[in-house]
Design a protein around this motif. Structure first.
Motif, mmCIF file in Angstrom:
data_model
loop_
_atom_site.group_PDB
_atom_site.id
_atom_site.type_symbol
_atom_site.label_atom_id
_atom_site.label_comp_id
_atom_site.label_asym_id
_atom_site.label_seq_id
_atom_site.Cartn_x
_atom_site.Cartn_y
_atom_site.Cartn_z
ATOM 1 N N ARG A 63 0.849 -1.191 0.000
ATOM 2 C CA ARG A 63 0.000 0.000 0.000
ATOM 3 C C ARG A 63 0.884 1.240 0.000
ATOM 4 O O ARG A 63 1.927 1.293 0.667
ATOM 5 C CB ARG A 63 -0.912 0.012 1.225
ATOM 6 N N ALA A 86 -2.605 5.517 -6.375
ATOM 7 C CA ALA A 86 -3.555 5.861 -5.322
ATOM 8 C C ALA A 86 -2.862 5.742 -3.965
ATOM 9 O O ALA A 86 -2.099 4.813 -3.716
ATOM 10 C CB ALA A 86 -4.762 4.942 -5.391
ATOM 11 N N ASP A 125 -2.921 5.454 0.116
ATOM 12 C CA ASP A 125 -3.687 5.068 1.303
ATOM 13 C C ASP A 125 -3.650 6.147 2.379
ATOM 14 O O ASP A 125 -4.673 6.471 2.982
ATOM 15 C CB ASP A 125 -3.124 3.773 1.889
ATOM 16 N N GLU A 180 -8.407 14.202 -3.894
ATOM 17 C CA GLU A 180 -9.388 13.138 -4.093
ATOM 18 C C GLU A 180 -8.736 11.769 -4.269
ATOM 19 O O GLU A 180 -9.438 10.772 -4.420
ATOM 20 C CB GLU A 180 -10.258 13.451 -5.311
ATOM 21 N N ARG A 181 -7.422 11.713 -4.259
ATOM 22 C CA ARG A 181 -6.711 10.455 -4.507
ATOM 23 C C ARG A 181 -6.062 9.882 -3.257
ATOM 24 O O ARG A 181 -5.385 8.865 -3.318
ATOM 25 C CB ARG A 181 -5.650 10.674 -5.584
ATOM 26 N N GLN A 214 -6.759 8.438 0.552
ATOM 27 C CA GLN A 214 -7.814 7.932 1.435
ATOM 28 C C GLN A 214 -7.866 8.677 2.758
ATOM 29 O O GLN A 214 -8.939 9.008 3.256
ATOM 30 C CB GLN A 214 -7.605 6.441 1.714
ATOM 31 N N ARG A 215 -6.681 8.933 3.361
ATOM 32 C CA ARG A 215 -6.655 9.460 4.719
ATOM 33 C C ARG A 215 -5.440 10.354 4.912
ATOM 34 O O ARG A 215 -4.337 10.044 4.423
ATOM 35 C CB ARG A 215 -6.580 8.304 5.718
ATOM 36 N N ARG A 244 -11.833 13.011 5.852
ATOM 37 C CA ARG A 244 -10.653 12.224 5.492
ATOM 38 C C ARG A 244 -9.434 12.576 6.340
ATOM 39 O O ARG A 244 -8.357 12.011 6.136
ATOM 40 C CB ARG A 244 -10.300 12.424 4.022
ATOM 41 N N HIS A 299 -4.484 2.487 10.396
ATOM 42 C CA HIS A 299 -5.139 2.592 9.098
ATOM 43 C C HIS A 299 -4.748 1.351 8.310
ATOM 44 O O HIS A 299 -3.589 1.201 7.908
ATOM 45 C CB HIS A 299 -4.709 3.859 8.368
#
Length: 365
Positions: free
Chosen positions: A116, A151, A153, A175-176, A178-179, A199, A211
């Motif tokens: 990730r 992307a 994480d 927007e790409r 996650q957190r 987020r 996470h």
């Protein structure tokens, strides 16, 4: 030929941006959401841990005047800094069972943690500045383009200075990712850049979160914050501990030397790798950035296995030569037999795997 006034304006912007490494100013109202933090003082500003050994800084006007009028020698490289170009195929081919650290430049890093992707303090803009027509300019391109990132994480920020929190990068990625994991008060900065509030997670020192498979802890640092002349220390700064699988990564963020490093090392029992600040130090601001000798001392305090140098070789933020941070720590590491990582820009370091370290800057002007 630029006019005198345009040159003066450019130097003013340069001084302002560089004071993200040295400091200024006051103002703002107290945010009641932050009042529970032990780090928040009675004046509604965050503060460092008590450190009687911390040396005092010069006054703001003295520092400003030096940036505006003093000559710099050797702070910007003449020769091209080597960059290892990366693409998505190379990133995706990295072992998904391992933890990888990719140097993007300065303190910006892409991590591939057990398959990730994560980012630390990503700055992809040409300048570490509130504007892109003046301020510290990159010495080298990034090893991959912002739009080519996979992307993400999680995105970790250490504090809100321009060489660590870049508006254009955040706006492009918002927007790409996650957190977002940030110190107290920095969430408001991200919301202003369009990041959805749900987020973002804010942390005081010693607070933890998970996470996916990754455990994060915000840990103390000795620094300061602010993005204007009126908001000094209205947000918190932090170092970070990242646990992935059985391996522990420490990231210092920006910090002067203080006893907190030994406390962090004791609490976590050491680290597999320590990404340590090494650059932008000066006798005018001795308590907010570490000298090379202090970087080595902090590394020992942390009980880490591998010293990985960051915060150098990308922006001109101080008065030492651009090679000085690397030269001095490399000499100390050789004298003391310390394991050292000085990766090229774009180089991938895989934790627990053998590698041959090179002093890539030697011979460059």
């Amino acid at each position: 030929m630029p006019s005198f006034m345009s040159r003066l304006a450019a130097r003013l912007l340069l001084a302002f941006s560089c004071l993200a490494a040295a400091g200024c100013a006051t103002g703002g109202a107290c945010d009641p959401r932050l009042s529970a933090s032990p780090q928040l003082g009675a004046d509604c500003r965050f503060q460092n841990l008590p450190n009687p050994q911390a040396l005092p800084a010069q006054g703001s006007w003295t520092i400003w005047s030096r940036f505006l009028f003093a000559d710099k020698q050797g702070t910007v490289p003449v020769d091209a800094i080597p960059v290892r170009r990366l693409d998505r195929a190379a990133l995706d081919a990295l072992d998904p069972a391992a933890n990888h650290v990719v140097r993007l430049g300065h303190s910006s890093h892409l991590l591939k943690l057990r398959g990730r992707y994560w980012l630390i303090d990503p700055v992809f803009s040409e300048r570490a500045s509130p504007v892109q027509w003046a301020g510290p300019k990159r010495f080298h391109p990034t090893p991959l383009a912002l739009q080519d990132l996979p992307a993400i994480d999680g995105l970790i920020l250490s504090h809100d200075h321009y060489d660590h929190l870049d508006t254009a990068t955040i706006e492009t990625l918002r927007e790409r990712v996650q957190r977002y994991f940030v110190p107290l008060g920095v969430a408001a900065r991200l919301r202003e850049m369009g990041v959805p509030a749900d987020r973002i997670e804010e942390f005081d020192w010693w607070q933890q979160a998970r996470h996916g498979e990754i455990e994060l802890t915000a840990t103390p640092a000795q620094h300061f914050s602010g993005r204007t002349l009126w908001d000094r220390n209205r947000t918190l700064w932090a170092s970070w501990v990242i646990r992935s699988g059985g391996e522990r990564i420490f990231y210092s963020g920006d910090s002067g030397y203080f006893g907190g490093f030994a406390q962090i090392g004791e609490r976590f029992g050491g680290f597999d790798i320590a990404l340590m600040e090494n650059g932008a130090y000066d006798s005018y601001w001795p308590s907010v950035h570490m000298s090379p000798e202090e970087t080595v001392k902090a590394f020992r305090d942390l009980r880490a296995k591998l010293l990985y140098l960051v915060h150098n070789s990308t922006f001109d933020l101080a008065f030492h030569t651009w090679q000085d941070p690397l030269n001095r720590v490399a000499a100390l590491a050789e004298q003391q037999g310390l394991p050292l990582a000085t990766p090229e820009i774009g180089e991938v370091l895989t934790l627990g795997r053998p590698r041959q370290n090179t002093l890539w800057w030697k011979g460059l002007r």
